[in-house]
Scaffold this motif. Structure first.
Motif, short mmCIF file in Angstrom:
data_model
loop_
_atom_site.label_atom_id
_atom_site.label_comp_id
_atom_site.label_asym_id
_atom_site.label_seq_id
_atom_site.Cartn_x
_atom_site.Cartn_y
_atom_site.Cartn_z
N SER A 7 -41.69 -11.80 13.93
CA SER A 7 -43.06 -12.28 14.11
C SER A 7 -43.63 -12.57 12.74
O SER A 7 -43.51 -11.75 11.83
N PRO A 9 -47.22 -13.69 11.58
CA PRO A 9 -48.60 -14.06 11.89
C PRO A 9 -49.25 -14.94 10.83
O PRO A 9 -50.29 -15.56 11.11
N HIS A 12 -49.93 -20.69 10.41
CA HIS A 12 -51.11 -21.21 11.12
C HIS A 12 -51.01 -22.69 11.50
O HIS A 12 -51.81 -23.17 12.29
N THR A 17 -44.95 -23.75 9.23
CA THR A 17 -43.63 -23.67 9.84
C THR A 17 -42.63 -24.49 9.03
O THR A 17 -41.48 -24.10 8.85
N LEU A 37 -44.91 -22.20 16.18
CA LEU A 37 -46.33 -21.85 16.10
C LEU A 37 -46.78 -21.20 17.40
O LEU A 37 -47.63 -20.31 17.41
N GLY A 40 -45.38 -17.77 17.33
CA GLY A 40 -45.61 -17.09 16.06
C GLY A 40 -44.35 -16.44 15.53
O GLY A 40 -44.40 -15.54 14.71
#
Ligand SMILES: [Cu+2]
Length: 69
Positions: A7, A9, A12, A17, A37, A40
Motif C-alpha cells: 500500500s 498512500p 495521488h 504512479t 491509483l 493505492g
C-alpha cells in the motif's frame, strides 16, 4: 521470481504512479511494476539481484514509502 504488494498512500495522481513505476522499473532484477491509483497499491515482480529490502529502501528514497497494513 517473487511478487510483492504494498500500500502506498502517498500516490495521488497519474504522475505519482508513473514515477513509482519508472523508478522501481529501473532497479536491476525488477521485471514488472504495476501502480494503481484505485487501490493505492503497487505490485512488484522481481528476481535476483533485486531484494525486497532494496525495493522498500528505494520507495522511501523517492518519497513513496510502502505502508504495511
Ligand atoms: Cu501525484
Amino acid at each position: 521470481m517473487k511478487t510483492v504488494s504494498y500500500s502506498v498512500p502517498a500516490m495521488h495522481c497519474g504522475h505519482c504512479t508513473h514515477t513509482v513505476q519508472t523508478e522501481l522499473g529501473e532497479l536491476a532484477g525488477v521485471t514488472e511494476v504495476v501502480a494503481s491509483l484505485e487501490t493505492g497499491k503497487v505490485n512488484i515482480t522481481f528476481d535476483s539481484p533485486a531484494t525486497e529490502e532494496q525495493i522498500v529502501a528505494l520507495m522511501k528514497e523517492i518519497n513513496y514509502p510502502p505502508v504495511i497494513v
